[in-house]
Design an enzyme around this catalytic site. Structure first.
Site, PDB file in Angstrom:
ATOM      1  N   HIS A   1     -11.140  -8.508 -29.686  1.00 15.84           N
ATOM      2  CA  HIS A   1     -10.134  -8.630 -30.750  1.00 15.84           C
ATOM      3  C   HIS A   1      -9.858 -10.098 -31.036  1.00 15.84           C
ATOM      4  O   HIS A   1      -9.999 -10.954 -30.166  1.00 15.84           O
ATOM      5  CB  HIS A   1      -8.837  -7.907 -30.368  1.00 15.84           C
ATOM      6  CG  HIS A   1      -8.332  -8.264 -29.008  1.00 15.84           C
ATOM      7  ND1 HIS A   1      -8.819  -7.693 -27.855  1.00 15.84           N
ATOM      8  CD2 HIS A   1      -7.394  -9.162 -28.610  1.00 15.84           C
ATOM      9  CE1 HIS A   1      -8.204  -8.201 -26.808  1.00 15.84           C
ATOM     10  NE2 HIS A   1      -7.328  -9.106 -27.232  1.00 15.84           N
TER      11      HIS A   1
ATOM     12  N   HIS B   1     -16.822  -0.257 -30.439  1.00 10.95           N
ATOM     13  CA  HIS B   1     -16.384  -0.844 -29.175  1.00 10.95           C
ATOM     14  C   HIS B   1     -17.345  -1.926 -28.684  1.00 10.95           C
ATOM     15  O   HIS B   1     -18.519  -1.660 -28.448  1.00 10.95           O
ATOM     16  CB  HIS B   1     -16.266   0.236 -28.091  1.00 10.95           C
ATOM     17  CG  HIS B   1     -15.768  -0.297 -26.784  1.00 10.95           C
ATOM     18  ND1 HIS B   1     -14.424  -0.389 -26.483  1.00 10.95           N
ATOM     19  CD2 HIS B   1     -16.432  -0.804 -25.713  1.00 10.95           C
ATOM     20  CE1 HIS B   1     -14.285  -0.913 -25.283  1.00 10.95           C
ATOM     21  NE2 HIS B   1     -15.496  -1.177 -24.787  1.00 10.95           N
TER      22      HIS B   1
ATOM     23  N   CYS C   1     -10.247   3.742 -24.079  1.00 15.05           N
ATOM     24  CA  CYS C   1     -10.025   2.396 -24.621  1.00 15.05           C
ATOM     25  C   CYS C   1      -8.928   2.512 -25.676  1.00 15.05           C
ATOM     26  O   CYS C   1      -9.077   3.211 -26.680  1.00 15.05           O
ATOM     27  CB  CYS C   1     -11.299   1.818 -25.232  1.00 15.05           C
ATOM     28  SG  CYS C   1     -10.975   0.299 -26.157  1.00 15.05           S
TER      29      CYS C   1
END
Ligand code: 5GP
Ligand code: ZN
Length: 110
Positions: free
Chosen positions: A96, A46, A4
């Site tokens: 995000h 994450h 990632c």
């Protein structure tokens, strides 16, 4: 999470300059800016998208980070965007928040 890109940025495995960092979040400039100011605020942990984000402390930290970044950079007018899922335009599956500023922005988005 392995492979990632935003985990690697958050873990400093990929050198990047953060415009902001706190216990739960980091913020950095978007690689392909869509406005004179285009910053991404991400959780250090994450979560693939907003759908997976279930930690209220992190949710709160993300909002606080947006406010701190805009205050720090003296940005008073801006747009925040969270794309969730492919059809909404999400391309990086590490949740995000976009902060876009520095030019007039149209509505509705395409
Ligand atoms: P999304 O389309 O998932 O909402 O937004 C992903 C954003 O991440 C895009 O605006 C894209 O330009 C940005 N981005 C993708 N890879 C990188 C990277 O390696 N570094 C930085 N700084 N931004 C990236
Ligand atoms: Zn990640």
């Amino acid at each position: 999470m392995e492979d990632c890109i935003f985990c690697k940025i958050a873990n400093k495995e990929i050198p990047s300059s953060f415009v902001y960092e706190d216990e739960h979040t980091v913020a950095f400039n978007d690689l392909n800016p869509q406005a004179p100011t285009h910053i991404l605020v991400i959780p250090k942990e994450h979560y693939a998208s907003l759908n997976e984000l279930d930690n209220e402390q992190v949710m709160s930290a993300l909002f606080t980070a947006v406010k701190n970044v805009t205050k720090q950079l003296n940005i008073k007018e801006y747009r925040t965007v969270i794309n969730t899922g492919e059809s909404a335009g999400q391309t990086v599956f590490h949740m995000h928040i976009h902060i876009l500023a520095g030019r007039p922005l149209k509505w509705p988005p395409g």
